[in-house]
Design a protein around this motif. Structure first.
Motif, mmCIF file in Angstrom:
data_model
loop_
_atom_site.group_PDB
_atom_site.id
_atom_site.type_symbol
_atom_site.label_atom_id
_atom_site.label_comp_id
_atom_site.label_asym_id
_atom_site.label_seq_id
_atom_site.Cartn_x
_atom_site.Cartn_y
_atom_site.Cartn_z
ATOM 1 N N LEU A 156 0.822 -1.209 0.000
ATOM 2 C CA LEU A 156 0.000 0.000 0.000
ATOM 3 C C LEU A 156 0.857 1.261 0.000
ATOM 4 O O LEU A 156 0.540 2.242 -0.684
ATOM 5 C CB LEU A 156 -0.940 -0.008 1.206
ATOM 6 N N LEU A 157 1.952 1.239 0.762
ATOM 7 C CA LEU A 157 2.843 2.402 0.798
ATOM 8 C C LEU A 157 3.517 2.616 -0.554
ATOM 9 O O LEU A 157 3.713 3.753 -0.988
ATOM 10 C CB LEU A 157 3.892 2.234 1.894
ATOM 11 N N ARG A 158 3.858 1.526 -1.214
ATOM 12 C CA ARG A 158 4.446 1.652 -2.553
ATOM 13 C C ARG A 158 3.421 2.210 -3.539
ATOM 14 O O ARG A 158 3.776 2.966 -4.453
ATOM 15 C CB ARG A 158 4.962 0.294 -3.030
ATOM 16 N N LEU A 159 2.165 1.816 -3.380
ATOM 17 C CA LEU A 159 1.110 2.422 -4.204
ATOM 18 C C LEU A 159 1.073 3.930 -3.989
ATOM 19 O O LEU A 159 0.962 4.711 -4.949
ATOM 20 C CB LEU A 159 -0.246 1.824 -3.847
ATOM 21 N N LEU A 160 1.184 4.340 -2.734
ATOM 22 C CA LEU A 160 1.167 5.763 -2.384
ATOM 23 C C LEU A 160 2.355 6.491 -3.012
ATOM 24 O O LEU A 160 2.209 7.601 -3.550
ATOM 25 C CB LEU A 160 1.190 5.922 -0.862
ATOM 26 N N VAL A 161 3.529 5.861 -2.965
ATOM 27 C CA VAL A 161 4.715 6.441 -3.601
ATOM 28 C C VAL A 161 4.481 6.576 -5.104
ATOM 29 O O VAL A 161 4.847 7.585 -5.720
ATOM 30 C CB VAL A 161 5.962 5.578 -3.329
ATOM 31 N N GLY A 162 3.849 5.572 -5.706
ATOM 32 C CA GLY A 162 3.571 5.621 -7.137
ATOM 33 C C GLY A 162 2.652 6.767 -7.521
ATOM 34 O O GLY A 162 2.878 7.452 -8.519
ATOM 35 N N VAL A 163 1.621 6.993 -6.712
ATOM 36 C CA VAL A 163 0.705 8.107 -6.969
ATOM 37 C C VAL A 163 1.450 9.436 -6.886
ATOM 38 O O VAL A 163 1.327 10.303 -7.771
ATOM 39 C CB VAL A 163 -0.472 8.080 -5.968
ATOM 40 N N GLY A 164 2.234 9.615 -5.826
ATOM 41 C CA GLY A 164 2.988 10.860 -5.659
ATOM 42 C C GLY A 164 4.024 11.057 -6.744
ATOM 43 O O GLY A 164 4.187 12.155 -7.280
ATOM 44 N N ASP A 165 4.729 9.980 -7.076
ATOM 45 C CA ASP A 165 5.769 10.062 -8.103
ATOM 46 C C ASP A 165 5.166 10.393 -9.459
ATOM 47 O O ASP A 165 5.718 11.192 -10.226
ATOM 48 C CB ASP A 165 6.513 8.725 -8.161
ATOM 49 N N SER A 166 4.012 9.803 -9.757
ATOM 50 C CA SER A 166 3.329 10.058 -11.026
ATOM 51 C C SER A 166 2.900 11.517 -11.132
ATOM 52 O O SER A 166 3.117 12.175 -12.167
ATOM 53 C CB SER A 166 2.112 9.144 -11.146
ATOM 54 N N ALA A 167 2.307 12.046 -10.058
ATOM 55 C CA ALA A 167 1.867 13.440 -10.059
ATOM 56 C C ALA A 167 3.039 14.391 -10.233
ATOM 57 O O ALA A 167 2.983 15.364 -10.994
ATOM 58 C CB ALA A 167 1.133 13.752 -8.746
ATOM 59 N N LEU A 168 4.112 14.090 -9.543
ATOM 60 C CA LEU A 168 5.303 14.949 -9.582
ATOM 61 C C LEU A 168 5.937 14.952 -10.972
ATOM 62 O O LEU A 168 6.220 16.018 -11.539
ATOM 63 C CB LEU A 168 6.288 14.444 -8.525
ATOM 64 N N HIS A 169 6.146 13.769 -11.530
ATOM 65 C CA HIS A 169 6.835 13.677 -12.823
ATOM 66 C C HIS A 169 5.973 14.202 -13.970
ATOM 67 O O HIS A 169 6.484 14.881 -14.867
ATOM 68 C CB HIS A 169 7.256 12.229 -13.088
ATOM 69 N N TYR A 170 4.697 13.870 -13.957
ATOM 70 C CA TYR A 170 3.826 14.355 -15.031
ATOM 71 C C TYR A 170 3.830 15.874 -15.083
ATOM 72 O O TYR A 170 3.960 16.481 -16.152
ATOM 73 C CB TYR A 170 2.403 13.845 -14.815
ATOM 74 N N SER A 171 3.708 16.515 -13.927
ATOM 75 C CA SER A 171 3.638 17.978 -13.874
ATOM 76 C C SER A 171 4.949 18.627 -14.289
ATOM 77 O O SER A 171 4.958 19.603 -15.056
ATOM 78 C CB SER A 171 3.251 18.429 -12.459
ATOM 79 N N THR A 172 6.071 18.108 -13.805
ATOM 80 C CA THR A 172 7.363 18.712 -14.148
ATOM 81 C C THR A 172 7.699 18.507 -15.619
ATOM 82 O O THR A 172 8.175 19.423 -16.295
ATOM 83 C CB THR A 172 8.488 18.132 -13.274
ATOM 84 N N GLN A 173 7.444 17.301 -16.133
ATOM 85 C CA GLN A 173 7.708 17.031 -17.553
ATOM 86 C C GLN A 173 6.904 17.962 -18.443
ATOM 87 O O GLN A 173 7.449 18.604 -19.357
ATOM 88 C CB GLN A 173 7.348 15.584 -17.890
ATOM 89 N N LEU A 174 5.604 18.028 -18.181
ATOM 90 C CA LEU A 174 4.732 18.840 -19.033
ATOM 91 C C LEU A 174 5.078 20.314 -18.920
ATOM 92 O O LEU A 174 5.061 21.046 -19.924
ATOM 93 C CB LEU A 174 3.272 18.604 -18.638
ATOM 94 N N TRP A 175 5.417 20.778 -17.739
ATOM 95 C CA TRP A 175 5.786 22.175 -17.534
ATOM 96 C C TRP A 175 7.023 22.526 -18.345
ATOM 97 O O TRP A 175 7.080 23.572 -19.012
ATOM 98 C CB TRP A 175 6.034 22.417 -16.044
ATOM 99 N N ILE A 176 8.023 21.654 -18.309
ATOM 100 C CA ILE A 176 9.267 21.912 -19.042
ATOM 101 C C ILE A 176 9.048 21.824 -20.542
ATOM 102 O O ILE A 176 9.464 22.717 -21.304
ATOM 103 C CB ILE A 176 10.371 20.932 -18.590
ATOM 104 N N VAL A 177 8.392 20.763 -21.001
ATOM 105 C CA VAL A 177 8.196 20.571 -22.448
ATOM 106 C C VAL A 177 7.327 21.676 -23.040
ATOM 107 O O VAL A 177 7.605 22.203 -24.120
ATOM 108 C CB VAL A 177 7.568 19.185 -22.718
ATOM 109 N N SER A 178 6.272 22.064 -22.329
ATOM 110 C CA SER A 178 5.343 23.073 -22.851
ATOM 111 C C SER A 178 5.952 24.467 -22.915
ATOM 112 O O SER A 178 5.586 25.272 -23.769
ATOM 113 C CB SER A 178 4.073 23.122 -21.987
ATOM 114 N N SER A 179 6.881 24.770 -22.001
ATOM 115 C CA SER A 179 7.445 26.117 -21.939
ATOM 116 C C SER A 179 8.796 26.242 -22.627
ATOM 117 O O SER A 179 9.336 27.351 -22.718
ATOM 118 C CB SER A 179 7.575 26.555 -20.469
#
Length: 392
Positions: free
Chosen positions: A108-131
């Motif tokens: 369950l904790l690894r699931l939680l890490v996956g959710v956080g990691d996904s949110a973090l990476h998706y946002s940073t990637q898109l922010w950098i690529v879009s700008s």
């Protein structure tokens, strides 16, 4: 007046870019540490390899699930709140890991890490690529990849903190996350570029696959490779009698290889094209992986092979994303990022599961034979891919 505004905008972009890179370095350190650390702790506790691999896949199940809805909160709230939420989730999980040795709770904790990691990476990637300006996109996304690779390479060194107690690596990782969270509070929030709603969700996903299917495969292969190396390789290393410090050294050498070539590959891809670079890297990486079983337990040879493989495939995710951004219209880039993240999570779930079962029931060398075959097939598929034009 226009020049002053332009300079201010450029300065703000650079400051934000540097802070996002710091976030990615810490995220890479955390992921580079947690994957082998948890695998080693479960192996020492007597957990069978197949159960160990399935438990490792939990993080990527969280990543996959998050990708099904992450675009909407990013569009509604902007990049910054989603990044902060991701950091908070991962930090909480890291603080809770030492509190229990229950396999189901760790899942369950690894699931939680996956959710956080996904949110973090998706946002940073898109922010950098879009700008990022199109003519320097390869360079910027390569710096992003270098930052993640730097953190990912340093992460396994945290295994050595186990001598001070099983809880110490988790607490150190949490401290780094809290530091970057404080820095992110200073960044001005932004939102992704709008797209034409009438295009439709299904049409946007269909367009992405039709136009950029080849550019979306690297994210799957990167997830497959990363999870296999960090979850299954420690098991492989212990089976061939490698010491824990040698395992961390080899993982470090894999990451160093990626760091050394990340920026050069990004610059070369700007000059001669992403496709030939991806094809060449896939074939060279396949050769290095297939040669690992032949090296046995010869550490120096393994270091050379790991540096070679890491150098050419360590850029796969970022190069694939940059190639997709070259092909796709900017408003559809959020969908490309969603698909890439989904592919990454599918590959990451597949890697540890196949690796665990392969080591247990097929051969201890099976993970490298499988990785070598996958990257070789990708390189050959590249000769069949022809980019298309879409009416967007």
């Amino acid at each position: 007046m226009h020049q002053l505004t332009s300079q201010t905008s450029t300065s703000a972009f650079r400051q934000r870019f540097i802070l996002l890179l710091l976030v990615i370095i810490v995220a890479g350190m955390s992921q580079g540490l947690l994957l082998p650390l948890l695998s080693i702790l479960l192996e020492q506790a007597g957990v069978p390899p197949e159960q160990n691999g399935m438990n490792s896949a939990a993080m990527y199940i969280g990543i996959f699930g998050t990708m099904l809805f992450i675009e909407k909160p990013v569009r509604r709230f902007g990049y910054k709140p989603v990044i902060l939420a991701g950091i908070a989730l991962i930090t909480t999980a890291c603080l809770l890991f030492p509190a229990t040795s229950s396999l189901s709770v760790w899942f369950l904790l690894r699931l939680l890490v996956g959710v956080g990691d996904s949110a973090l990476h998706y946002s940073t990637q898109l922010w950098i690529v879009s700008s990022s300006p199109a003519e320097r996109r390869g360079r910027y996304i390569s710096l992003y990849g270098m930052s993640y690779g730097l953190g990912f390479s340093l992460g396994p060194l945290g295994i050595n903190l186990l001598t001070f107690g099983d809880h110490v690596p988790f607490y150190v990782s949490s401290a780094f996350y809290l530091s970057v969270m404080l820095l992110m509070l200073r960044v001005r929030n932004e939102r992704p570029p709008a797209y034409k709603r009438e295009a439709g969700e299904r049409n946007r996903f269909r367009a992405a696959y039709r136009l950029a299917w080849f550019a979306l495969i690297p994210s799957f292969l990167y997830g497959l490779m990363e999870a296999s190396m960090n979850s299954s390789f420690p098991l492989y290393g212990m089976r061939i009698q490698l010491e824990e410090h040698v395992i961390s050294l080899l993982l470090l050498s894999f990451g160093i290889g990626g760091l050394l070539l990340q920026l050069p590959l990004g610059i070369w891809s700007d000059r001669i094209g992403r496709k030939p670079i991806l094809i060449g890297c896939g074939i060279v990486g396949a050769s290095a992986f297939l040669a690992v079983p032949l090296a046995g337990d010869h550490v120096l040879t393994l270091i050379v092979l790991f540096m070679m493989a890491g150098g050419v495939v360590g850029s796969f995710y970022s190069l694939g994303l940059a190639y997709a951004a070259d092909i796709m219209p900017v408003p559809i880039l959020p969908v490309v990022n969603v698909i890439a993240s989904i592919h990454f999570s599918i590959g990451s779930m597949t890697g540890p599961t196949l690796g665990g079962y392969g080591i247990q029931y097929v051969s201890e060398h099976s993970i490298f034979l499988f990785l070598g075959g996958a990257f070789l097939l990708f390189g050959l598929l590249g000769f069949l891919f022809r980019p298309k034009k879409l009416p967007f």
